[in-house]
Design a protein around this motif. Sequence first.
Motif, short mmCIF file in Angstrom:
data_model
loop_
_atom_site.label_atom_id
_atom_site.label_comp_id
_atom_site.label_asym_id
_atom_site.label_seq_id
_atom_site.Cartn_x
_atom_site.Cartn_y
_atom_site.Cartn_z
N SER A 324 0.81 -1.25 0.12
CA SER A 324 0.04 0.10 0.01
C SER A 324 1.04 1.42 -0.28
N THR B 93 -11.50 -4.39 -7.43
CA THR B 93 -11.63 -4.73 -5.81
C THR B 93 -12.69 -4.05 -5.31
N VAL B 97 -15.37 -6.30 -3.27
CA VAL B 97 -15.72 -6.10 -1.75
C VAL B 97 -17.09 -5.33 -1.37
N LYS B 101 -18.90 -8.35 0.41
CA LYS B 101 -18.46 -8.35 1.90
C LYS B 101 -19.74 -7.26 2.38
N THR B 150 -6.08 0.11 -3.71
CA THR B 150 -6.52 -1.57 -4.11
C THR B 150 -6.03 -2.22 -2.92
N THR B 151 -4.75 -2.28 -2.49
CA THR B 151 -4.23 -3.27 -1.54
C THR B 151 -4.96 -2.66 -0.23
N ILE B 153 -7.81 -1.65 0.28
CA ILE B 153 -9.14 -2.20 0.41
C ILE B 153 -9.14 -3.62 0.89
N ASN B 154 -8.23 -4.39 0.02
CA ASN B 154 -8.41 -5.79 0.20
C ASN B 154 -7.31 -6.29 -0.49
N THR B 155 -6.22 -7.25 0.15
CA THR B 155 -5.18 -7.72 -0.45
C THR B 155 -5.21 -9.17 -0.79
N ASP B 156 -6.24 -9.98 -0.37
CA ASP B 156 -6.47 -11.34 -0.60
C ASP B 156 -7.39 -11.73 -1.80
N CYS B 265 -11.27 -10.50 -7.77
CA CYS B 265 -10.48 -9.36 -7.48
C CYS B 265 -8.95 -9.67 -6.91
#
Lengths: 366, 358
Positions: A324, B93, B97, B101, B150-151, B153-156, B265
């Motif tokens: 990030s 992403t 999400v 989610k 993007t990372t 918000i969500n990495t997996d 994503c």
Amino acid sequence: MTAKTTVKSGSFLSGLLRHQIVIPLAAILLLTLFNLIADPSFFRIKLGMTNAGNPVLTGNLITILDSGSELAILAIGMTLVTAASGGQDISVGAAIAISGSVILRILCGPPGAYSGELQAPIFVAFLAACAVSMIFGAFNGSLVAFFRIQPMVATLILFTAGRSIAAWINNNKLPIISDDRFSYYGGYLPGVPIPTPFFIAVICFVITWAILKFTNLGLYVQSVGINEKTSRLNGLNPELIKFATYVLLGLCVAVSGFIKVSRVSTLNYSVIAKDIEMDAILAVALGGNALSGGKFSMSASVLGAYVLQYLTTTLYKFHVKPESLSAYKAVVVILLVILSAPAVREKLSSLVKKLHSPASSAGQSA
Amino acid sequence: MSNTALQGRGKPQLRLRNMTDTNLLTMITIIVFVVMYLFAVIVLKKGFLKPQMLLNILNENAALIILSCGMSLVMITGGIDISVGGVTALVCTACAVYLDKQGGNVPMAILLAVGIGLAFGLVQGYLVAYLEIQPFIVTLAGMFFARGMTTIINTDPFNVAHPGFVALKGTRITVPFLGSYNKHGNYISAYIEIGVIVALLAAAVLFLVLKWTKTGRSFYAVGGNRQSALMLGVNVRRTVFLSHLFCGLLAGIGGFVYFMHVGSCAPSHASGAEMNAIASSIIGGTMLTGGVGNIIGTFFGVVSLALIQQIVSSVGLDQAWWTGITVAAMLCVFLVVQSVIISRRKKANLTAAAENTR
């Protein structure tokens, strides 16, 4: 008399403000202030020992000097290319992969044949990497200079092909060099507590500085960047000068590729030096150099590179995820760029004048 | 002078000279595509004659077509936007999400995608047009920001399971008359995904706008020569701003189309998409110097790029690196040819002008 001094200090200040090195310097100042307030222990430097018993300095500042080196070396070449051709080379990351691959190929012999013993002296591998990188630099340079293709587009070719070529050279194998002597260049020389990459960066900077100081290269590069036609009328060969800057950048790429490979003793073709081209261009821009060519300041670019690394290290310190990182980087960059935009600067300086003029008139009346 | 012009009308050579740069480069792209396709059909045979082959190229590259259209628009105006890949990943992403989610619905997800794209276009356009910061730096920061967000918000990576979305993703539109028979003689109908319709629609609208509206022509004017455009009364700043706004909007739409195609994503989604979009635009005859380019050319640029990758893999060069090398070689050939043609035309025009004034 007081009025005089204020005027003088004002002109000195505005003179300094007009110099482009003020942008990276201000950034460094800001970051330092921020760190001092947030956590002064950021600046602590410790003397430690490696497993082999060599003294090494550790600390955030050392990390900045160490890992900013490749970027600083690239920024040197990128500044020249930007100044002469008014465009940027976006293939440096891919070219680093190629030069790293060449080094591995020379040191380890044909793919799959490596058995732990170096097949050639390290120096030879370095020279080979230099030669190959300069050839690719010449390729970029000839597209830009002789075919008059926009630099970003011309280097897009090598950007697309570079990592593929790097994988092809070693047949997609990733030999790991297990020789201590090789890791000196990306780590520490025995007995020297300061990381070697910093020395290499300093040597590169001094050499380029001397060349610019004692030859006319800097002047020629600037004049070609400012106006190609007039420099031709003045007897320069703009094509040749542009071409030369790209070859020089190739040399810088080889050096930083060498450091990169030496750091980890191997390389991953698709990951090594990823997005470093963007960072290098940012370093040039942070140095206050116009990306459209012309006047340039080498030292400002190199400072810009270290500012970027400073920012990265600071962010790591605050437990920002490495993935990030770019978001925060983007915010800082945008802020810096907005502040240094000519339109905003004009407004700011007029604002300063407005604030200044009632105060000074009041002072005169008193 | 009028005499020579009349004489020239009959000769094809001179007519070629009278073509605009845009049309000439577009023509070259189309010819190359047709030649490549004919080569594939005649020499390789392996299914290249099946219409589904071409339709699959469209299915795979619908998002890239949309991104490239936006890129061409910015490039025609003389700028560049390298944030489109990042925006695509961010849209994927964010939508994933939101849908999975946070229990969102599909129409809102589409709005979200368009909104993200518009926001990027708005901010970048303002910075480039009104604060006069170099587009490369602004959109570079945009790319960094998008990838970073993007990372954050969500990495997996995960596959989206939202039923409405899965239904949308799986929707296939049958194309009449283009099906083929398999070995057993069963008829297999040809299909396209929804994304292709969106892409073709976007390309068509943009083509019409560029060709026949005042705003569209002002993009060319600003890209060709900013100073003269200003003197002709074109609002240069507004035009540059609009180009980035449209590009951002198209990046948002393209992002959603990409999302519809992959249905998942991941932070690494659409990595390098911006460079592919630039490459497609260039192969399609858009010049980075501005003022020259065409959406039809861009469309053929995208499909040519996809076709050559297909050809490379079916020739038997299946190691991963050959794709990169051939694409680069193709780009190189195109660039050199364009550069030579343009400079020769300039020279020819100059001599013609000199003769006319004599």
